[in-house]
Write a protein that holds these residues in place. Structure first.
Motif, PDB file in Angstrom:
ATOM      1  N   SER A   1       0.772  -1.171  -0.088  1.00 16.79           N
ATOM      2  CA  SER A   1      -0.067   0.084  -0.073  1.00 16.79           C
ATOM      3  C   SER A   1       0.933   1.376  -0.082  1.00 16.79           C
TER       4      SER A   1
ATOM      5  N   SER B   1       0.402  -0.832  -6.610  1.00 17.86           N
ATOM      6  CA  SER B   1       0.003   0.340  -7.129  1.00 17.86           C
ATOM      7  C   SER B   1       0.730   0.839  -8.478  1.00 17.86           C
TER       8      SER B   1
ATOM      9  N   THR C   1      -6.982   5.819  -0.330  1.00 22.49           N
ATOM     10  CA  THR C   1      -6.113   4.427  -0.172  1.00 22.49           C
ATOM     11  C   THR C   1      -6.488   3.799   1.135  1.00 22.49           C
TER      12      THR C   1
END
Length: 916
Positions: A827, A859, A868
């Motif tokens: 992430s 990503s 997010t």
């Protein structure tokens, strides 16, 4: 090939002048002057005479050198200067050795050695021993034989007889080792390395250059050490590992400057220029070549000057500034002719032929290439002859004279096979196949291109287990796979073309995964992808597979040859095994829209506010009324989805797995819009993979690991570490990455959901994370992502530095781990990015899958913090209800989309590998 050996006189002079420096010498006395009478003046006179002897020895005035040395010896003995006496005795021995009087040379050298030992002067003793060894070696028939074989091998190499050269050099190496001649051993090893380099076996070349580097360091041969470092840099450069190449060339440069080896300095600068050329940093490459040009002119190295001019011409040719390129190549040609460098002359002529061919002046191009061919044949330069024939073939091909082009390509191919130049053979087969294709002889084209692929694959096989080498070398080979696809499609062999498309991507990745999954833990060769295997994988994944292949063609625009995207091939494989082929015309993009597919992908990303950066948390502004972004996403949908839309399932829960290529790896497939403005994620469940065969291997990884409901005890969650310092670009000052409070909130929220403790701030050290990674089944890293689009393996995840760790867990470091995680979520920004290659994206996702992870969520751009966090929390909530990771991601995107309609907020993440 290049010989590192010095002449006997030069070697002796180098040893004496470097190790026995004479400083503060007075100017030369006139013959009429009266000799000084004081001891200090007598010593100064002896020093002057010995220095004069050195100069005479360097200019081959051996008799005069002996006379100067004898006068100096008389004075040193008279004033009882034992060091001067010993030094002069060694000098006299060296001078007699240069004259071929070995017996007298040995006498002087033994006397000088005895004095050096008496006065405990180790430098003097070492010099005496080195030159004494030279004198004794000249009486050694084994040494003479080894030297003869070495010279023979070098000559054979320069004339393209590489197999014979290898044999001669290996024989010389054996003898040098038997007689313990380390200098000779180093020379043999260096030339063996160069021979294997020319044969395209870079892995072996590196082994030999590493060996000579060790010897040079052992015997403290700084010049030899520099040369070995330079050759290692060239080998790594050929493999595409420009980071290592630059490192070795920089080390060579430091040594050359330290020992004031101006020629070596120039070579290092030139090699650095070539490395930056290949990296696409043309301004820096030009600066380095201009530097070597200045050095070559300063030291009057005409050959070095010509080479620098030729390299500059090569850069300007690559920049398509052919007029400037021609100017540099003409200057190179003038110098080569002036110094009678026939090989350099041939290269300059060949380069001029290429430049004029690209300008459309085929008459001049042919004339220059013919001259180059004549020189190569005259000096028996077989490699140069093959190159000239290939250049002529390409020029006639551009003229549309395919019979002549084919004839010249066949001659070039014959030479490559004769001299065992496998790389040249692969290039010739590629070019010959293309000529057959253009002439309309598709059958012969296919017969030629298939062996070409076999050559490329055999070359990759010589690289053993080295994944990065295989990735790099494949970049030179991808074109053959594309041309063969075109040939097969033109013959309506669409399924055969699919096999070649799949065979021409991610091969290094497939080989790496196959090897790691093997219980034997050895380099297993994976099976070649057959249609049956691809159909079985689609059924196994219970998904529709969509494979893209971008085709390029050479076209004439205003008389110049340019390469452009021409078509997009698309194969759809349904879970039933049904295979359908479609294609899209890409020519209108550059003919009418003044863009390319790659540019369209970039502008689509930019127009929705997607940016690529090393820093997460940058605020992104978005104008919802901006039509440009929507139109670009629609245009991509028209090209990528419209041709196959009717083949896709109407059930939104049915999975679609996209197999992109090149710039298509950067496409946010979830955000592509149809004519009604509906996003693709609203209609389909989406995953991606670098190749179909990789899917088969990630499936096997999942079977090895198994699946189970997500639980806190099996989870490693990291959020907002104490950020490390990272250089924005190579060579720039490192800066500390900004904190990510949103990532911290995200990690805490997910940890509460899963009832576990996250690693936050100072606790999230690189050492702690690396220690826990192998035990975790689910890994979530919410932090900064750094992507490297040059090397790829330098891409990394920011963690807290600790001890010797720099706080950046790189793709290279991950590649060496053994993980048992079912899912890894990065992430962070740009974690799906890296270096785009024919083997897919070289970066974090590839390394994680290679380390054993079947499913990776990454990503495609710099993700905004708050959306997010929402998307990730939704994802985990969905994952707790169902083990289908692709469905969990889809639902999280749809939920996030409601309050954050801009695709930049919800479409960045892509799931690679297994859905379940």
């Amino acid at each position: 090939m290049r010989d590192r050996k010095l002449s006997l006189t030069a070697l002796i002079t180098l040893i004496l002048t470097v190790s026995l420096p004479i400083t503060n010498l007075p100017p030369l006395f006139q013959a009429s002057q009266v000799l000084a009478q004081t001891p200090a003046d007598r010593k100064a006179e002896a020093d002057r005479l010995l220095n004069q002897g050195f100069e005479q020895l360097q200019t081959s005035q051996f008799t005069a050198a002996l006379e100067s040395g004898q006068q100096a010896l008389i004075i040193y003995r008279e004033i009882k200067d034992r060091q001067g006496e010993g030094r002069t005795l060694i000098f006299q021995g060296a001078a007699h050795l240069s004259l071929g009087d070995k017996a007298r040379a040995i006498t002087y050298l033994e006397q000088g050695l005895a004095i050096a030992k008496q006065i405990n002067n180790q430098d003097l003793e070492k010099n005496a021993q080195v030159i004494l060894q030279l004198a004794q070696d000249q009486n050694n028939p084994r040494k003479t034989e080894a030297d003869r074989l070495l010279e023979q091998g070098i000559k054979q190499g320069t004339t393209g007889q590489f197999e014979a050269a290898l044999q001669s050099l290996q024989q010389s190496l054996i003898i040098y080792r038997q007689i313990k001649d380390r200098q000779g051993e180093g020379n043999a090893l260096g030339n063996l390395g160069l021979a294997y380099h020319f044969l395209g076996d870079y892995s072996k070349a590196i082994v030999y250059h590493q060996e000579i580097l060790a010897i040079a360091r052992e015997i403290k041969d700084r010049q030899g050490e520099g040369n070995a470092l330079g050759n290692l840099g060239i080998a790594y450069q050929a493999l595409g590992d420009y980071s290592k190449a630059i490192d070795y060339h920089q080390q060579h440069l430091v040594i050359a400057r330290e020992i004031k080896d101006r020629r070596g300095e120039g070579n290092a600068l030139g090699n650095l220029g070539n490395a930056y050329h290949f990296l696409g940093d043309y301004p820096k490459a030009i600066v380095y070549h201009q530097e070597i040009l200045a050095i070559a002119r300063e030291i009057k190295d005409r050959q070095g000057e010509g080479n620098a001019l030729g390299n500059l011409g090569g850069i300007y040719s690559y920049l398509k500034d052919y007029r400037q390129a021609i100017d540099y190549h003409q200057q190179h040609l003038v110098i080569a002719r002036e110094i009678k460098d026939r090989q350099g002359e041939g290269k300059a002529l060949d380069n001029l032929g290429f430049a004029y061919s690209r300008l459309g002046d085929y008459k001049k191009a042919i004339n220059y290439c013919q001259q180059s061919l004549a020189i190569a044949r005259e000096i028996k330069d077989r490699r140069g002859e093959g190159n000239a024939l290939g250049s002529l073939a390409l020029t006639y091909e551009n003229l549309g004279d395919y019979p002549k082009a084919i004839d010249y390509h066949q001659q070039s191919l014959a030479i490559a096979r004769e001299i065992k130049d496998r790389f040249g053979e692969g290039q010739s087969l590629n070019n010959l196949g293309l000529a057959y294709q253009k002439s309309g002889n598709l059958t012969e084209a296919e017969k030629t291109l298939r062996p070409g692929i076999e050559v490329w694959e055999s070359l990759r096989g010589t690289l053993g287990k080295n994944d990065s080498y295989k990735v790099s070398i494949f970049e030179e080979q991808a074109r053959t796979y594309r041309i063969l696809q075109e040939v097969l499609i033109a013959q309506n062999k669409t399924n055969d073309a699919l096999e070649i498309s799949e065979r021409g991507r991610s091969r290094a990745f497939v080989e790496l995964l196959t090897s790691r999954l093997s219980s034997k833990n050895i380099g297993q060769i994976p099976e070649k992808p057959t249609l049956l295997l691809l159909q079985q994988i689609a059924k196994q994944e219970n998904a529709t597979l969509i494979e893209y292949s971008i085709i390029y063609n050479d076209v004439k625009i205003q008389g110049k040859q340019e390469t452009h995207e021409s078509e997009l091939y698309i194969w759809v494989i349904k879970p039933t095994g049904e295979v359908t082929f479609r294609k899209a015309d890409l020519k209108p993009l550059w003919q009418k829209e003044n863009t390319t597919l790659a540019k369209l992908v970039t502008t689509s990303r930019n127009s929705i506010g997607a940016r690529s950066t090393a820093f997460r948390g940058i605020k992104v502004t978005y104008n919802p009324n901006a039509p440009k972004g929507k139109n670009n996403l629609k245009r991509l949908h028209e090209l990528l989805i419209n041709p196959i839309a009717s083949l896709l399932s109407k059930n939104s829960s049915d999975r679609i797995i996209f197999i992109p290529q090149s710039s298509l790896f950067l496409v946010p497939f979830a955000a592509l819009q149809d004519a009604d403005g509906k996003y693709l994620i609203e209609k389909h469940t989406i995953l991606t993979s670098p190749s179909i065969q990789v899917l088969d291997l990630t499936h096997k990884q999942r079977q090895r690991i198994g699946t189970q409901p997500i639980q806190g005890k099996d989870t490693l969650i990291v959020g907002n570490p104490t950020m490390p310092f990272v250089a924005p670009k190579i060579g720039e000052t490192p800066q500390q990455l900004i904190p990510l409070p949103g990532a911290e909130r995200e990690a805490i929220a997910i940890s509460k959901l899963l009832k576990t403790e996250p690693l936050i701030g100072k606790k999230a050290t690189e050492a702690t994370v690396v220690k826990r990674l192998p035990q975790a089944r689910f890994i979530h890293l919410a932090t900064h992502g750094i992507f490297d689009d040059i090397q790829g393996l330098n891409s990394g995840i920011a963690l807290t530095p600790s001890g010797k760790d720099d706080g950046l867990l790189t793709a290279s470091e991950i590649l060496d781990l053994k993980l048992n995680a079912e899912l890894v979520i990065l992430s962070a920004c740009d974690t799906g990015r890296g270096r785009l290659t024919g083997d897919g994206v070289i970066g974090l996702s590839r390394s994680l899958i290679s380390a054993g992870v079947p499913s990776v969520l990454v990503s495609l751009w710099s993700v905004p913090d708050a959306p997010t966090s929402l998307l990730m929390t939704e994802f985990y909530q969905n994952l707790q209800k169902s083990q289908d990771k692709a469905q969990a991601l889809r639902q999280a995107m749809l939920t996030t989309m409601k309050n954050n309609p801009n695709p930049v907020d919800w479409a960045a993440f892509t799931l690679i590998g297994e859905a379940e």
